[in-house]
Write a protein that holds these residues in place. Sequence first.
Motif, PDB file in Angstrom:
ATOM      1  N   GLY A   1      -8.037   5.945 -10.498  1.00 39.14           N
ATOM      2  CA  GLY A   1      -9.270   6.008 -11.257  1.00 39.14           C
ATOM      3  C   GLY A   1     -10.341   5.124 -10.635  1.00 39.14           C
ATOM      4  N   GLU A   2     -11.521   5.163 -11.214  1.00 37.68           N
ATOM      5  CA  GLU A   2     -12.608   4.295 -10.743  1.00 37.68           C
ATOM      6  C   GLU A   2     -12.274   2.839 -11.063  1.00 37.68           C
ATOM      7  N   PRO A   3     -12.685   1.914 -10.222  1.00 31.26           N
ATOM      8  CA  PRO A   3     -12.369   0.502 -10.466  1.00 31.26           C
ATOM      9  C   PRO A   3     -13.110  -0.049 -11.680  1.00 31.26           C
ATOM     10  N   ASP A   4     -12.438  -0.929 -12.422  1.00 33.44           N
ATOM     11  CA  ASP A   4     -13.096  -1.608 -13.521  1.00 33.44           C
ATOM     12  C   ASP A   4     -13.879  -2.800 -12.968  1.00 33.44           C
ATOM     13  N   PRO A   5     -14.551  -3.589 -13.810  1.00 34.00           N
ATOM     14  CA  PRO A   5     -15.344  -4.711 -13.285  1.00 34.00           C
ATOM     15  C   PRO A   5     -14.551  -5.713 -12.455  1.00 34.00           C
ATOM     16  N   ASN A   6     -13.238  -5.747 -12.649  1.00 30.55           N
ATOM     17  CA  ASN A   6     -12.394  -6.655 -11.871  1.00 30.55           C
ATOM     18  C   ASN A   6     -11.784  -5.992 -10.641  1.00 30.55           C
ATOM     19  N   GLY A   7     -12.158  -4.741 -10.403  1.00 31.97           N
ATOM     20  CA  GLY A   7     -11.646  -4.019  -9.250  1.00 31.97           C
ATOM     21  C   GLY A   7     -10.317  -3.330  -9.487  1.00 31.97           C
ATOM     22  N   ARG A   8      -9.752  -3.443 -10.685  1.00 30.01           N
ATOM     23  CA  ARG A   8      -8.470  -2.818 -10.982  1.00 30.01           C
ATOM     24  C   ARG A   8      -8.650  -1.328 -11.237  1.00 30.01           C
ATOM     25  N   GLN A   9      -7.709  -0.522 -10.748  1.00 32.37           N
ATOM     26  CA  GLN A   9      -7.785   0.920 -10.896  1.00 32.37           C
ATOM     27  C   GLN A   9      -6.528   1.455 -11.577  1.00 32.37           C
ATOM     28  N   THR A  10      -6.698   2.528 -12.342  1.00 34.77           N
ATOM     29  CA  THR A  10      -5.527   3.214 -12.866  1.00 34.77           C
ATOM     30  C   THR A  10      -4.831   3.951 -11.727  1.00 34.77           C
ATOM     31  N   LEU A  11      -3.540   4.152 -11.893  1.00 36.42           N
ATOM     32  CA  LEU A  11      -2.704   4.782 -10.870  1.00 36.42           C
ATOM     33  C   LEU A  11      -1.858   5.840 -11.537  1.00 36.42           C
ATOM     34  N   ARG A  12      -1.760   7.012 -10.895  1.00 34.64           N
ATOM     35  CA  ARG A  12      -0.885   8.070 -11.390  1.00 34.64           C
ATOM     36  C   ARG A  12      -0.080   8.618 -10.225  1.00 34.64           C
ATOM     37  N   LEU A  13       1.187   8.912 -10.475  1.00 32.36           N
ATOM     38  CA  LEU A  13       2.058   9.498  -9.462  1.00 32.36           C
ATOM     39  C   LEU A  13       2.634  10.803  -9.985  1.00 32.36           C
ATOM     40  N   HIS A  14       2.420  11.871  -9.203  1.00 29.99           N
ATOM     41  CA  HIS A  14       3.008  13.173  -9.502  1.00 29.99           C
ATOM     42  C   HIS A  14       4.020  13.528  -8.415  1.00 29.99           C
ATOM     43  N   SER A  15       5.038  14.273  -8.800  1.00 30.84           N
ATOM     44  CA  SER A  15       6.029  14.779  -7.856  1.00 30.84           C
ATOM     45  C   SER A  15       5.943  16.296  -7.828  1.00 30.84           C
ATOM     46  N   LEU A  16       5.943  16.866  -6.627  1.00 34.86           N
ATOM     47  CA  LEU A  16       5.888  18.314  -6.462  1.00 34.86           C
ATOM     48  C   LEU A  16       7.053  18.740  -5.577  1.00 34.86           C
ATOM     49  N   THR A  17       7.708  19.822  -5.939  1.00 37.88           N
ATOM     50  CA  THR A  17       8.878  20.277  -5.198  1.00 37.88           C
ATOM     51  C   THR A  17       8.741  21.746  -4.809  1.00 37.88           C
ATOM     52  N   GLY A  18       9.601  22.159  -3.872  1.00 34.96           N
ATOM     53  CA  GLY A  18       9.601  23.550  -3.433  1.00 34.96           C
ATOM     54  C   GLY A  18       8.283  23.940  -2.800  1.00 34.96           C
ATOM     55  N   THR A  19       7.853  25.161  -3.035  1.00 34.41           N
ATOM     56  CA  THR A  19       6.587  25.628  -2.460  1.00 34.41           C
ATOM     57  C   THR A  19       5.390  24.898  -3.060  1.00 34.41           C
ATOM     58  N   ASP A  20       5.530  24.370  -4.277  1.00 33.79           N
ATOM     59  CA  ASP A  20       4.433  23.594  -4.878  1.00 33.79           C
ATOM     60  C   ASP A  20       4.089  22.377  -4.035  1.00 33.79           C
ATOM     61  N   ALA A  21       5.076  21.847  -3.319  1.00 35.76           N
ATOM     62  CA  ALA A  21       4.859  20.646  -2.508  1.00 35.76           C
ATOM     63  C   ALA A  21       3.958  20.915  -1.318  1.00 35.76           C
TER      64      ALA A  21
END
Length: 340
Positions: free
Chosen positions: A76-96
Amino acid sequence: MSHHLDTPLAAQNGQLFIDDLYVFPGEDSTVFVMDVNSNITGVYAEPGFHHEARYEIKVHFDGADQESLTFRFSFGEPDPNGRQTLRLHSLTGTDAQGDNAEGELVLEGHTGETAEAGGIRAWAGRVQEAFYIDLSLLAAVNGAVATGTAVDLSSWNPQAAQNTFAGTTVEAIVLEVPHTHDRLRPGARTGVWCATKLATDAGGWRQINRGGYPMMWPIFWPDDTDFSNPANTRHPSEDVAADGRAIAEQIATVVAATGTAADPAGYGQTVAAQLLPDVLPYVVGTPASFGFAARNGRIRADNAPEVMMSLVTNMPVPSGLSPATTKAQQNDHFPYVVPQ
């Protein structure tokens, strides 16, 4: 297939440019580390990760041309302290293999903090740089490769080597996947590469950069300052057809000029076949080492520049540096990096 000083474009937005890829065993696990955004570019290095980008780690199995497992990080966009949200997705097979599938949400968190779910751990943030090289040595080697002339190290004094990257930092993405994972079980033969992708105005995604083996770009394409070489935007499955002959000929020419191979053409073809497609090989659950005897994954202490320059020239190229050079920047436990 980027590196720290890729192009003026990299200097303007290092968030999208890959510096290094590491793959090694952790604590009953496989660890992937993707470094981007080196601050060696100076005032142009904007902190953090690009909030409109995807950072992907891709895994091929058993020599397959296409990946069947992708781990996708977004921020995500950084907050005033520079911290960002983080998301991890996993994709398998042809989706990968494509950009359209959303995949399975594995975990969420914030930069600078450990996020964990289902035995998978992730950490992202700015860390001390563990890569080391004296760029004056690189200039001697890649200059010879570019011009097809003999490698001249007569003025190189390994005892006087200085780490050009001392005191610099990078943004690191660390992913640890346990050996209980469906695909990343001990003994699995993998090929790993990573990519950055940026959202387009049309709603799709454009690959900006990719990385597999270390040192490919600074050795073979050091003068691509306008970023026109298509190697960064293509898929590894296209590497052999696109660059296999050219790289083999570059290597053959430089070893012929240097006199380090009885059959320069054969040596060039052999090395090109090892380096392409540009995916980093690793057998899950085995010790990782990017060395002279074998290249199986890569740990942050490995002297990859020395190995690659010696491989390409078929001669010892002593860097004058060793894993001890960045011992303070190495960590044996999660997150396996030293936060800045």
